[in-house]
Design a protein around this motif. Sequence first.
Motif, short mmCIF file in Angstrom:
data_model
loop_
_atom_site.label_atom_id
_atom_site.label_comp_id
_atom_site.label_asym_id
_atom_site.label_seq_id
_atom_site.Cartn_x
_atom_site.Cartn_y
_atom_site.Cartn_z
N LEU A 1 -11.27 -22.64 -8.11
CA LEU A 1 -10.44 -21.68 -8.83
C LEU A 1 -9.75 -20.70 -7.87
O LEU A 1 -8.54 -20.48 -7.94
N VAL A 2 -10.52 -20.15 -6.95
CA VAL A 2 -9.95 -19.20 -5.99
C VAL A 2 -8.96 -19.91 -5.07
O VAL A 2 -7.89 -19.36 -4.74
N GLY A 3 -9.29 -21.11 -4.64
CA GLY A 3 -8.37 -21.87 -3.78
C GLY A 3 -7.05 -22.14 -4.47
O GLY A 3 -5.98 -21.92 -3.88
N LEU A 4 -7.11 -22.58 -5.71
CA LEU A 4 -5.87 -22.86 -6.45
C LEU A 4 -5.10 -21.58 -6.75
O LEU A 4 -3.87 -21.55 -6.64
N ALA A 5 -5.82 -20.51 -7.10
CA ALA A 5 -5.15 -19.23 -7.34
C ALA A 5 -4.47 -18.73 -6.07
O ALA A 5 -3.40 -18.10 -6.12
N GLY A 6 -5.07 -19.01 -4.92
CA GLY A 6 -4.48 -18.60 -3.64
C GLY A 6 -3.16 -19.28 -3.34
O GLY A 6 -2.40 -18.81 -2.49
N LEU A 7 -2.88 -20.37 -4.05
CA LEU A 7 -1.60 -21.06 -3.86
C LEU A 7 -0.45 -20.33 -4.56
O LEU A 7 0.71 -20.52 -4.19
N ILE A 8 -0.76 -19.53 -5.54
CA ILE A 8 0.29 -18.89 -6.35
C ILE A 8 1.27 -18.09 -5.49
O ILE A 8 2.49 -18.28 -5.62
N PRO A 9 0.83 -17.22 -4.58
CA PRO A 9 1.81 -16.51 -3.75
C PRO A 9 2.65 -17.44 -2.87
O PRO A 9 3.84 -17.17 -2.64
N PHE A 10 2.05 -18.53 -2.38
CA PHE A 10 2.84 -19.49 -1.59
C PHE A 10 3.93 -20.11 -2.47
O PHE A 10 5.08 -20.24 -2.05
#
Length: 148
Positions: free
Chosen positions: A10-19
């Motif tokens: 979840l955190v890994g995928l959420a971290g993609l949002i700004p990219f």
Amino acid sequence: MIAVKRLAILVGLAGLIPFLIGAFGLFLAPGYSDWLIKWFYIYSAGILAFMSGVYWPVAMQLEDRCYPLSPMVTLVISQVLFLTGGLTLLLPLGWRALIYPLLYIALCLVDVRWLYNYWPQWYRQLRLLLTAVVVVCQLMVLAGMTLA
């Protein structure tokens, strides 16, 4: 209670949002390109620093669990990726656009190649997916800067 695996995904995928916002924003909101590019590379450096910082405690394991890398090499990799990511912010945008994708690929190679036995399989798969998306976003920003 949420499992570590689920939380990491979840955190890994959420971290993609700004990219994704940074990469697609250049094409969808070109009037904000200067702001998006600055923000994109600050976030890129921050995530790279965070991810390379993981190698520091891995190297400190008494059982030498970072094999086949030695603890010293693992520490050096951590610091080289951290410093290169931070110092790259000082370079012109064209250099950032070339260096950051390479740094993210190098980070992933360390995880899936040399620390293969350290991480669980699901994490290595997650790293490959996250790295692929991040590198594509990095290349999209390069393309967006080229077209601007």
